[in-house]
Design a protein around this motif. Structure first.
Motif, PDB file in Angstrom:
ATOM      1  N   GLY A 127       0.903  -1.139  -0.072  1.00  0.00           N
ATOM      2  CA  GLY A 127       0.127   0.012  -0.045  1.00  0.00           C
ATOM      3  C   GLY A 127       1.039   1.211  -0.097  1.00  0.00           C
ATOM      4  O   GLY A 127       1.990   1.299  -0.214  1.00  0.00           O
ATOM      5  N   ASP A 128       0.044   2.385  -0.034  1.00  0.00           N
ATOM      6  CA  ASP A 128       0.907   3.780   0.010  1.00  0.00           C
ATOM      7  C   ASP A 128       1.635   3.776   1.380  1.00  0.00           C
ATOM      8  O   ASP A 128       1.531   3.275   2.430  1.00  0.00           O
ATOM      9  CB  ASP A 128       0.129   5.006  -0.088  1.00  0.00           C
ATOM     10  CG  ASP A 128      -0.767   4.917  -1.376  1.00  0.00           C
ATOM     11  OD1 ASP A 128      -0.140   4.350  -2.520  1.00  0.00           O
ATOM     12  OD2 ASP A 128      -1.869   5.350  -1.463  1.00  0.00           O
ATOM     13  N   SER A 129       2.729   4.507   1.382  1.00  0.00           N
ATOM     14  CA  SER A 129       3.603   4.752   2.389  1.00  0.00           C
ATOM     15  C   SER A 129       3.055   5.968   3.424  1.00  0.00           C
ATOM     16  O   SER A 129       2.558   6.707   2.790  1.00  0.00           O
ATOM     17  CB  SER A 129       5.086   4.920   2.096  1.00  0.00           C
ATOM     18  OG  SER A 129       5.425   6.153   1.503  1.00  0.00           O
ATOM     19  N   ALA A 130       3.591   6.002   4.457  1.00  0.00           N
ATOM     20  CA  ALA A 130       3.371   7.026   5.687  1.00  0.00           C
ATOM     21  C   ALA A 130       4.230   7.408   6.533  1.00  0.00           C
ATOM     22  O   ALA A 130       5.434   6.610   6.397  1.00  0.00           O
ATOM     23  CB  ALA A 130       2.001   7.068   6.109  1.00  0.00           C
ATOM     24  N   ASN A 131       4.155   8.251   7.532  1.00  0.00           N
ATOM     25  CA  ASN A 131       5.383   8.385   8.482  1.00  0.00           C
ATOM     26  C   ASN A 131       4.650   8.884   9.593  1.00  0.00           C
ATOM     27  O   ASN A 131       3.707   9.471   9.562  1.00  0.00           O
ATOM     28  CB  ASN A 131       6.602   9.167   7.957  1.00  0.00           C
ATOM     29  CG  ASN A 131       5.900  10.737   7.613  1.00  0.00           C
ATOM     30  OD1 ASN A 131       5.873  11.441   8.603  1.00  0.00           O
ATOM     31  ND2 ASN A 131       5.643  10.995   6.391  1.00  0.00           N
ATOM     32  N   PHE A 132       5.474   8.635  10.564  1.00  0.00           N
ATOM     33  CA  PHE A 132       5.177   9.439  12.088  1.00  0.00           C
ATOM     34  C   PHE A 132       6.645   9.960  12.739  1.00  0.00           C
ATOM     35  O   PHE A 132       7.537   9.315  12.301  1.00  0.00           O
ATOM     36  CB  PHE A 132       4.271   8.560  12.850  1.00  0.00           C
ATOM     37  CG  PHE A 132       4.970   7.282  13.112  1.00  0.00           C
ATOM     38  CD1 PHE A 132       5.785   7.170  14.334  1.00  0.00           C
ATOM     39  CD2 PHE A 132       4.800   5.936  12.508  1.00  0.00           C
ATOM     40  CE1 PHE A 132       6.320   5.723  14.680  1.00  0.00           C
ATOM     41  CE2 PHE A 132       5.360   4.861  12.778  1.00  0.00           C
ATOM     42  CZ  PHE A 132       6.383   4.790  13.813  1.00  0.00           C
ATOM     43  N   THR A 133       6.372  10.747  13.801  1.00  0.00           N
ATOM     44  CA  THR A 133       7.695  10.953  14.286  1.00  0.00           C
ATOM     45  C   THR A 133       7.558  10.752  15.744  1.00  0.00           C
ATOM     46  O   THR A 133       6.319  11.025  16.468  1.00  0.00           O
ATOM     47  CB  THR A 133       7.904  12.638  14.293  1.00  0.00           C
ATOM     48  OG1 THR A 133       8.193  12.800  12.883  1.00  0.00           O
ATOM     49  CG2 THR A 133       9.410  12.943  15.170  1.00  0.00           C
ATOM     50  N   THR A 134       8.343   9.983  16.401  1.00  0.00           N
ATOM     51  CA  THR A 134       8.187   9.673  17.818  1.00  0.00           C
ATOM     52  C   THR A 134       8.269  10.924  18.864  1.00  0.00           C
ATOM     53  O   THR A 134       8.953  12.190  18.356  1.00  0.00           O
ATOM     54  CB  THR A 134       9.194   8.525  18.367  1.00  0.00           C
ATOM     55  OG1 THR A 134      10.649   9.027  17.793  1.00  0.00           O
ATOM     56  CG2 THR A 134       8.922   7.284  17.873  1.00  0.00           C
ATOM     57  N   VAL A 135       7.886  10.863  19.992  1.00  0.00           N
ATOM     58  CA  VAL A 135       7.996  12.136  20.887  1.00  0.00           C
ATOM     59  C   VAL A 135       9.398  12.573  21.295  1.00  0.00           C
ATOM     60  O   VAL A 135      10.067  11.461  21.645  1.00  0.00           O
ATOM     61  CB  VAL A 135       7.020  11.725  22.089  1.00  0.00           C
ATOM     62  CG1 VAL A 135       7.148  13.011  23.104  1.00  0.00           C
ATOM     63  CG2 VAL A 135       5.705  11.713  21.828  1.00  0.00           C
ATOM     64  N   VAL A 136       9.603  13.623  21.384  1.00  0.00           N
ATOM     65  CA  VAL A 136      10.987  14.277  21.677  1.00  0.00           C
ATOM     66  C   VAL A 136      11.036  14.240  23.006  1.00  0.00           C
ATOM     67  O   VAL A 136      10.109  14.798  23.834  1.00  0.00           O
ATOM     68  CB  VAL A 136      11.381  15.815  21.230  1.00  0.00           C
ATOM     69  CG1 VAL A 136      12.724  16.261  21.580  1.00  0.00           C
ATOM     70  CG2 VAL A 136      11.133  15.593  19.728  1.00  0.00           C
ATOM     71  N   PRO A 137      12.071  13.719  23.520  1.00  0.00           N
ATOM     72  CA  PRO A 137      12.169  13.731  25.054  1.00  0.00           C
ATOM     73  C   PRO A 137      12.105  15.093  25.851  1.00  0.00           C
ATOM     74  O   PRO A 137      12.842  16.029  25.051  1.00  0.00           O
ATOM     75  CB  PRO A 137      13.418  13.106  25.540  1.00  0.00           C
ATOM     76  CG  PRO A 137      13.710  12.259  24.431  1.00  0.00           C
ATOM     77  CD  PRO A 137      12.944  13.011  23.057  1.00  0.00           C
ATOM     78  N   LEU A 138      11.364  15.433  26.949  1.00  0.00           N
ATOM     79  CA  LEU A 138      11.539  16.916  27.318  1.00  0.00           C
ATOM     80  C   LEU A 138      12.446  17.122  28.099  1.00  0.00           C
ATOM     81  O   LEU A 138      12.824  16.313  29.193  1.00  0.00           O
ATOM     82  CB  LEU A 138       9.853  17.062  28.032  1.00  0.00           C
ATOM     83  CG  LEU A 138       9.640  18.340  28.755  1.00  0.00           C
ATOM     84  CD1 LEU A 138       9.602  19.076  27.323  1.00  0.00           C
ATOM     85  CD2 LEU A 138       8.580  18.546  29.578  1.00  0.00           C
ATOM     86  N   GLN A 139      13.399  18.073  27.809  1.00  0.00           N
ATOM     87  CA  GLN A 139      14.496  18.731  28.388  1.00  0.00           C
ATOM     88  C   GLN A 139      14.419  20.106  28.628  1.00  0.00           C
ATOM     89  O   GLN A 139      14.350  20.880  27.755  1.00  0.00           O
ATOM     90  CB  GLN A 139      15.690  18.178  27.597  1.00  0.00           C
ATOM     91  CG  GLN A 139      15.873  16.743  27.107  1.00  0.00           C
ATOM     92  CD  GLN A 139      16.980  16.320  26.329  1.00  0.00           C
ATOM     93  OE1 GLN A 139      17.621  17.415  25.765  1.00  0.00           O
ATOM     94  NE2 GLN A 139      17.387  15.060  26.260  1.00  0.00           N
ATOM     95  N   ALA A 140      14.739  20.391  29.938  1.00  0.00           N
ATOM     96  CA  ALA A 140      14.644  21.832  30.176  1.00  0.00           C
ATOM     97  C   ALA A 140      16.280  22.355  30.210  1.00  0.00           C
ATOM     98  O   ALA A 140      17.275  21.745  30.544  1.00  0.00           O
ATOM     99  CB  ALA A 140      14.276  21.894  31.779  1.00  0.00           C
TER     100      ALA A 140
END
Length: 377
Positions: A127-140
């Motif tokens: 099928g067609d491709s797609a993408n997602f981005t995992t959550v960036v770790p929260l850093q102060a």
């Protein structure tokens, strides 16, 4: 005798034909199976994205009865040429729907994926491709750690004296470093005193006659909302004067131009705290968002805080707090605009006309905190 010969020949012919029919059927079994319905697979949705996992929902649009295996190819290569992994579905739902949960992913990483099915002939259909981005770790990233007034060394590490542009601004007080002092217990004091004779006029609009010596400090670290630092927290505890002619403030202002400006705390001669946002194309074309709040026992210790965050590629929102209670949310076009953080005790001006102020006034400050985050919590 002839009859026996004919019968024998007939039996040989019958056996030979039967053998050919059987061999034809067996050949058909071992050859490709005709699949009349085309198989189509699609992506339904992506959910449950965390720092290290994501859940993908997919379904077979047609030809589900001919599917022997289904799943996805995924990896960080958009072309699926390198580091491509395969995940096969173990459970289907209804007419060909299935989901896959990927784990042990890398935080803050974009993954590309495309669904596949394998039919009864062992052929793969994609099928067609797609993408997602995992959550960036929260850093102060803490720029001022609430203890900047604990010693002279700490004060000079984080702060400079006066305004970023000099000693004068829009009131009748001129700033001097001698009017800024440390009291111990992580507390800074700014004092204003009326001078017996004038020192001419302020060098800043509206060019008021100088009637006071006072003090101001500004943070060495500039504040700027960017894609890399889209979330900031600015906070401090203040004890301020509220008599006519006193004008204490805790604010940020444009480092390159004015506007922009945000006032987190401003008192102008009474117990009302003004929290303002000034936007516009230049100083002659401004728009104001203003939130006045009456503060009980305004001269006592109170906390003033702003949470400052990106809402789009150009726009930001600022949540303004007094003692932990959100009093307002202002919206402005402040992305990628650097600011100075300033604490000062100005006099008269917006708080009273010339000669209306007291002989002296002072404000105290402690626990000033400044930090940015690499993502929005």
């Amino acid at each position: 005798m002839k009859r026996c010969i004919y019968l024998y020949c007939f039996l040989l012919l019958f056996i030979s034909c039967k053998k050919n029919i059987t061999e034809t059927k067996e050949t058909t079994k071992s050859g490709p199976i005709n699949i009349p319905d085309s198989i189509k697979i699609a992506i339904d949705s992506i959910g449950g994205i965390t720092k290290t996992s994501a859940t993908l929902y997919l379904f077979v649009q047609s030809g589900n009865e001919n599917v022997m295996d289904r799943g996805i190819l995924y990896g960080t290569d958009k072309a699926f040429a390198q580091d491509t992994l395969k995940a096969s579905a173990t459970v289907t739902y209804g007419n060909g729907a299935f989901k896959l949960t990927l784990s042990e992913l890398t935080p803050g990483t974009t993954y590309f994926f495309k669904p596949y099915v394998k039919d009864r002939n062992g052929l793969f259909i994609y099928g067609d491709s797609a993408n997602f981005t995992t959550v960036v770790p929260l850093q102060a990233k803490v720029y001022i750690d609430s203890l900047s007034f604990v010693s002279a060394d700490s004060l000079w590490k984080y702060w400079d004296m006066l305004y970023p542009w000099g000693s004068d601004h829009n009131g009748s007080a001129r700033m001097y470093a001698d009017n800024v002092s440390l009291l111990g217990n992580n507390t800074l004091r700014i004092s204003a005193f009326r001078v017996p004779q004038t020192e001419g006029k302020s060098g800043a609009d509206p060019y008021l006659t100088i009637a006071y010596h006072s003090g101001a400090i500004h943070a060495k670290q500039k504040i700027e909302l960017t894609d890399q630092e889209p979330y900031w927290v600015i906070s401090g505890d203040f004890q301020v004067p509220t008599m006519i002619g006193s004008w204490p403030a805790f604010w940020i202002t444009g480092a390159n131009s004015w506007p922009p400006e945000i006032d987190m705390m401003e008192f102008k001669g009474n117990n009302t705290c003004w929290q303002n946002t000034v936007d516009g194309t230049d100083w002659q074309h401004t728009s104001w968002q203003t939130t006045p709040t009456v503060v009980s026992n305004a001269g006592g210790w109170h906390n003033y805080k702003m949470i400052f965050y990106r809402t789009s590629s150009t726009m930001i929102a600022e949540d303004l707090f007094i003692d932990g209670i959100k009093e307002a949310t202002h919206i402005a076009d402040f992305m990628n605009k650097p600011f100075w953080l300033i604490i000062n005790m100005q006099m008269e001006g917006s708080s009273g006309s010339f000669g209306s102020g007291p002989q002296s006034a002072q404000m105290q400050v402690r626990n000033v905190y400044l930090a940015s985050y690499n993502a929005i919590p």
